[in-house]
Design a protein around this motif. Structure first.
Motif, short mmCIF file in Angstrom:
data_model
loop_
_atom_site.label_atom_id
_atom_site.label_comp_id
_atom_site.label_asym_id
_atom_site.label_seq_id
_atom_site.Cartn_x
_atom_site.Cartn_y
_atom_site.Cartn_z
N LEU A 13 0.82 -1.21 0.00
CA LEU A 13 0.00 0.00 0.00
C LEU A 13 0.86 1.26 0.00
O LEU A 13 1.81 1.37 0.77
CB LEU A 13 -0.93 0.03 1.21
N GLU A 14 0.49 2.21 -0.87
CA GLU A 14 1.10 3.54 -0.89
C GLU A 14 0.10 4.53 -0.30
O GLU A 14 -1.07 4.52 -0.68
CB GLU A 14 1.47 3.95 -2.31
N GLY A 15 0.55 5.37 0.62
CA GLY A 15 -0.33 6.33 1.27
C GLY A 15 -0.79 5.90 2.63
O GLY A 15 -1.62 6.56 3.27
N PHE A 22 -3.36 6.97 7.32
CA PHE A 22 -4.46 6.19 7.89
C PHE A 22 -4.06 5.60 9.24
O PHE A 22 -3.02 4.95 9.35
CB PHE A 22 -4.85 5.04 6.95
N PRO A 23 -4.92 5.78 10.26
CA PRO A 23 -4.65 5.11 11.54
C PRO A 23 -4.97 3.62 11.43
O PRO A 23 -5.75 3.20 10.56
CB PRO A 23 -5.62 5.81 12.50
N ALA A 24 -4.39 2.83 12.27
CA ALA A 24 -4.66 1.39 12.29
C ALA A 24 -6.15 1.14 12.50
O ALA A 24 -6.78 1.79 13.32
CB ALA A 24 -3.85 0.72 13.38
N GLY A 25 -6.71 0.23 11.73
CA GLY A 25 -8.12 -0.12 11.87
C GLY A 25 -9.09 0.82 11.17
O GLY A 25 -10.31 0.67 11.31
N VAL A 43 -5.34 -4.94 1.70
CA VAL A 43 -5.75 -3.82 2.56
C VAL A 43 -5.96 -4.31 3.99
O VAL A 43 -5.52 -3.67 4.95
CB VAL A 43 -7.03 -3.17 2.00
N ALA A 44 -6.65 -5.44 4.13
CA ALA A 44 -6.88 -6.00 5.46
C ALA A 44 -5.57 -6.39 6.13
O ALA A 44 -5.38 -6.17 7.33
CB ALA A 44 -7.81 -7.22 5.35
N ALA A 45 -4.64 -6.95 5.35
CA ALA A 45 -3.34 -7.35 5.90
C ALA A 45 -2.53 -6.14 6.37
O ALA A 45 -1.69 -6.25 7.27
CB ALA A 45 -2.54 -8.12 4.85
N ALA A 46 -2.83 -4.97 5.78
CA ALA A 46 -2.14 -3.74 6.18
C ALA A 46 -2.78 -3.08 7.39
O ALA A 46 -2.31 -2.04 7.86
CB ALA A 46 -2.13 -2.76 5.01
N GLY A 47 -3.87 -3.67 7.89
CA GLY A 47 -4.48 -3.17 9.12
C GLY A 47 -5.67 -2.25 8.93
O GLY A 47 -6.14 -1.65 9.90
#
Length: 201
Positions: A122-124, A128-131, A154-158
Protein backbone atom coordinates in the motif's frame (compact mmCIF):
# COMPACT_ATOMS: atom_id res chain seq x y z
CA UNK A 1 -24.08 21.08 -17.00
CA UNK A 2 -21.20 19.77 -14.88
CA UNK A 3 -22.31 21.70 -11.80
CA UNK A 4 -25.95 20.55 -11.84
CA UNK A 5 -27.79 17.90 -9.88
CA UNK A 6 -26.55 14.37 -9.27
CA UNK A 7 -28.71 13.07 -12.11
CA UNK A 8 -27.42 15.75 -14.48
CA UNK A 9 -23.84 14.82 -13.58
CA UNK A 10 -24.63 11.12 -14.02
CA UNK A 11 -26.09 11.70 -17.49
CA UNK A 12 -23.13 13.80 -18.58
CA UNK A 13 -20.69 11.23 -17.20
CA UNK A 14 -22.50 8.48 -19.12
CA UNK A 15 -22.14 10.49 -22.32
CA UNK A 16 -18.40 10.91 -21.74
CA UNK A 17 -17.93 7.24 -20.87
CA UNK A 18 -19.70 6.18 -24.06
CA UNK A 19 -17.64 8.63 -26.10
CA UNK A 20 -14.23 7.88 -24.60
CA UNK A 21 -14.33 4.54 -22.75
CA UNK A 22 -16.91 2.24 -24.34
CA UNK A 23 -16.21 0.23 -27.48
CA UNK A 24 -18.21 -2.55 -29.12
CA UNK A 25 -16.50 -5.36 -31.05
CA UNK A 26 -14.65 -8.60 -30.34
CA UNK A 27 -12.45 -8.35 -27.24
CA UNK A 28 -10.55 -10.59 -24.80
CA UNK A 29 -10.75 -9.32 -21.23
CA UNK A 30 -8.13 -9.48 -18.46
CA UNK A 31 -10.01 -12.49 -17.07
CA UNK A 32 -9.53 -14.30 -20.41
CA UNK A 33 -13.23 -14.12 -21.22
CA UNK A 34 -14.50 -13.01 -24.62
CA UNK A 35 -16.79 -9.99 -24.80
CA UNK A 36 -18.66 -8.00 -27.42
CA UNK A 37 -17.67 -4.76 -25.69
CA UNK A 38 -14.70 -3.22 -23.90
CA UNK A 39 -14.70 -0.56 -21.19
CA UNK A 40 -11.52 1.46 -20.63
CA UNK A 41 -12.47 3.85 -17.83
CA UNK A 42 -9.02 5.48 -17.73
CA UNK A 43 -9.76 7.37 -20.95
CA UNK A 44 -12.57 9.22 -19.14
CA UNK A 45 -10.93 9.35 -15.70
CA UNK A 46 -7.91 11.17 -17.16
CA UNK A 47 -10.10 13.72 -18.96
CA UNK A 48 -10.60 16.91 -16.88
CA UNK A 49 -14.40 16.90 -16.95
CA UNK A 50 -14.59 13.12 -16.77
CA UNK A 51 -12.26 13.00 -13.77
CA UNK A 52 -14.29 15.68 -12.02
CA UNK A 53 -17.61 13.92 -12.63
CA UNK A 54 -16.26 10.53 -11.57
CA UNK A 55 -14.81 12.11 -8.44
CA UNK A 56 -18.08 13.81 -7.48
CA UNK A 57 -20.24 10.72 -7.99
CA UNK A 58 -17.80 8.28 -6.38
CA UNK A 59 -17.29 10.63 -3.43
CA UNK A 60 -21.03 10.73 -2.78
CA UNK A 61 -21.24 6.93 -2.84
CA UNK A 62 -18.20 6.54 -0.57
CA UNK A 63 -19.61 8.96 2.02
CA UNK A 64 -22.90 7.05 1.94
CA UNK A 65 -21.13 4.18 3.72
CA UNK A 66 -21.20 6.26 6.91
CA UNK A 67 -19.50 8.92 8.96
CA UNK A 68 -16.78 6.53 10.10
CA UNK A 69 -15.26 6.24 6.63
CA UNK A 70 -11.69 7.51 6.83
CA UNK A 71 -10.60 7.35 3.18
CA UNK A 72 -10.61 5.58 -0.19
CA UNK A 73 -8.25 3.30 -2.04
CA UNK A 74 -7.94 0.93 -4.95
CA UNK A 75 -5.72 -1.30 -7.05
CA UNK A 76 -3.28 0.33 -9.42
CA UNK A 77 -3.60 1.27 -12.28
CA UNK A 78 -7.32 1.55 -12.91
CA UNK A 79 -8.18 3.07 -9.54
CA UNK A 80 -5.30 5.58 -9.41
CA UNK A 81 -7.14 8.52 -11.02
CA UNK A 82 -10.37 7.60 -9.22
CA UNK A 83 -8.98 7.69 -5.68
CA UNK A 84 -6.99 10.85 -6.43
CA UNK A 85 -10.04 12.67 -7.77
CA UNK A 86 -12.21 11.63 -4.82
CA UNK A 87 -9.58 12.67 -2.29
CA UNK A 88 -8.94 16.08 -3.86
CA UNK A 89 -12.65 16.83 -4.30
CA UNK A 90 -13.38 15.81 -0.69
CA UNK A 91 -10.98 18.52 0.45
CA UNK A 92 -12.42 21.03 -2.02
CA UNK A 93 -15.81 20.44 -0.38
CA UNK A 94 -14.28 21.16 3.02
CA UNK A 95 -12.79 24.42 1.75
CA UNK A 96 -16.16 25.36 0.23
CA UNK A 97 -17.85 24.82 3.60
CA UNK A 98 -20.26 22.17 2.32
CA UNK A 99 -22.41 20.45 4.93
CA UNK A 100 -21.02 17.12 6.18
CA UNK A 101 -17.86 17.54 4.08
CA UNK A 102 -14.68 15.92 5.37
CA UNK A 103 -11.30 15.23 3.80
CA UNK A 104 -10.71 11.65 2.67
CA UNK A 105 -7.09 10.60 2.15
CA UNK A 106 -6.35 8.02 -0.53
CA UNK A 107 -4.14 4.97 -0.89
CA UNK A 108 -3.08 2.81 -3.82
CA UNK A 109 -2.60 -0.95 -3.74
CA UNK A 110 0.40 -2.18 -5.71
CA UNK A 111 0.21 -5.31 -7.86
CA UNK A 112 3.57 -6.36 -6.40
CA UNK A 113 5.32 -5.26 -3.20
CA UNK A 114 7.70 -2.34 -3.57
CA UNK A 115 10.80 -4.55 -3.48
CA UNK A 116 12.84 -2.02 -1.49
CA UNK A 117 12.46 0.37 1.44
CA UNK A 118 9.33 -0.63 3.36
CA UNK A 119 8.55 -3.36 0.78
CA UNK A 120 4.82 -2.73 1.22
CA UNK A 121 1.78 -3.22 -1.01
CA UNK A 122 0.00 0.00 0.00
CA UNK A 123 1.10 3.54 -0.89
CA UNK A 124 -0.33 6.33 1.27
CA UNK A 125 -0.71 4.22 4.39
CA UNK A 126 0.85 6.91 6.58
CA UNK A 127 -2.38 8.92 6.24
CA UNK A 128 -4.46 6.19 7.89
CA UNK A 129 -4.65 5.11 11.54
CA UNK A 130 -4.66 1.39 12.29
CA UNK A 131 -8.12 -0.12 11.87
CA UNK A 132 -9.45 2.77 9.75
CA UNK A 133 -12.59 2.00 7.73
CA UNK A 134 -12.09 2.59 4.02
CA UNK A 135 -14.01 2.32 0.78
CA UNK A 136 -12.41 0.57 -2.18
CA UNK A 137 -12.86 2.12 -5.62
CA UNK A 138 -12.68 0.18 -8.89
CA UNK A 139 -13.15 1.12 -12.54
CA UNK A 140 -14.78 -2.09 -13.77
CA UNK A 141 -15.85 -5.31 -12.05
CA UNK A 142 -15.98 -8.54 -14.06
CA UNK A 143 -15.16 -11.62 -11.95
CA UNK A 144 -14.09 -9.62 -8.89
CA UNK A 145 -10.87 -11.61 -8.46
CA UNK A 146 -8.42 -8.71 -8.68
CA UNK A 147 -10.56 -6.57 -6.42
CA UNK A 148 -10.78 -9.26 -3.75
CA UNK A 149 -7.00 -9.68 -3.85
CA UNK A 150 -6.69 -5.94 -3.25
CA UNK A 151 -9.10 -6.17 -0.31
CA UNK A 152 -6.99 -8.94 1.23
CA UNK A 153 -3.90 -6.74 1.00
CA UNK A 154 -5.75 -3.82 2.56
CA UNK A 155 -6.88 -6.00 5.46
CA UNK A 156 -3.34 -7.35 5.90
CA UNK A 157 -2.14 -3.74 6.18
CA UNK A 158 -4.48 -3.17 9.12
CA UNK A 159 -7.37 -1.34 7.44
CA UNK A 160 -11.02 -2.40 7.31
CA UNK A 161 -12.91 -2.42 4.02
CA UNK A 162 -16.37 -0.99 4.65
CA UNK A 163 -17.56 -1.32 1.06
CA UNK A 164 -16.70 -1.13 -2.62
CA UNK A 165 -17.81 1.32 -5.31
CA UNK A 166 -17.16 0.66 -8.99
CA UNK A 167 -17.85 2.67 -12.12
CA UNK A 168 -19.13 -0.29 -14.19
CA UNK A 169 -20.40 -3.69 -13.06
CA UNK A 170 -20.24 -6.00 -16.08
CA UNK A 171 -22.68 -8.34 -14.29
CA UNK A 172 -20.54 -11.40 -14.99
CA UNK A 173 -20.35 -12.87 -11.50
CA UNK A 174 -18.17 -10.27 -9.82
CA UNK A 175 -20.89 -8.81 -7.61
CA UNK A 176 -21.83 -12.28 -6.40
CA UNK A 177 -18.21 -13.18 -5.60
CA UNK A 178 -17.74 -9.91 -3.74
CA UNK A 179 -20.94 -10.45 -1.75
CA UNK A 180 -19.87 -14.01 -0.90
CA UNK A 181 -16.60 -12.61 0.46
CA UNK A 182 -18.61 -10.38 2.80
CA UNK A 183 -18.38 -7.03 1.02
CA UNK A 184 -21.09 -4.75 -0.37
CA UNK A 185 -20.66 -3.52 -3.93
CA UNK A 186 -22.26 -0.34 -5.27
CA UNK A 187 -21.94 0.45 -8.99
CA UNK A 188 -22.51 3.72 -10.83
CA UNK A 189 -23.52 1.83 -13.98
CA UNK A 190 -24.16 -1.51 -15.58
CA UNK A 191 -23.86 -1.84 -19.36
CA UNK A 192 -27.60 -1.37 -19.89
CA UNK A 193 -27.93 1.55 -17.46
CA UNK A 194 -24.88 3.23 -19.00
CA UNK A 195 -26.34 3.06 -22.49
CA UNK A 196 -29.72 4.23 -21.19
CA UNK A 197 -28.27 7.16 -19.25
CA UNK A 198 -26.32 8.25 -22.31
CA UNK A 199 -29.48 8.10 -24.44
CA UNK A 200 -28.22 5.19 -26.55
CA UNK A 201 -31.20 2.91 -25.77
Amino acid sequence: MTFGSKETRRKRLAELLIEKSYREGDFTLTSGRKSDYYFDCKQTALHPEGGYLLGKLLLAEALAFGESIHGVGGMTLGADPLVTSVSVLSYADVLAGRVNARPLPAFIVRKKPKGHGTDQYLEGLANFPAGARVVMLEDVVTTGGTLLTACERVAAAGLRVAGIVCVLDRQEGGAEAISKAGYRLVSLFTRSSLLEAAGRR
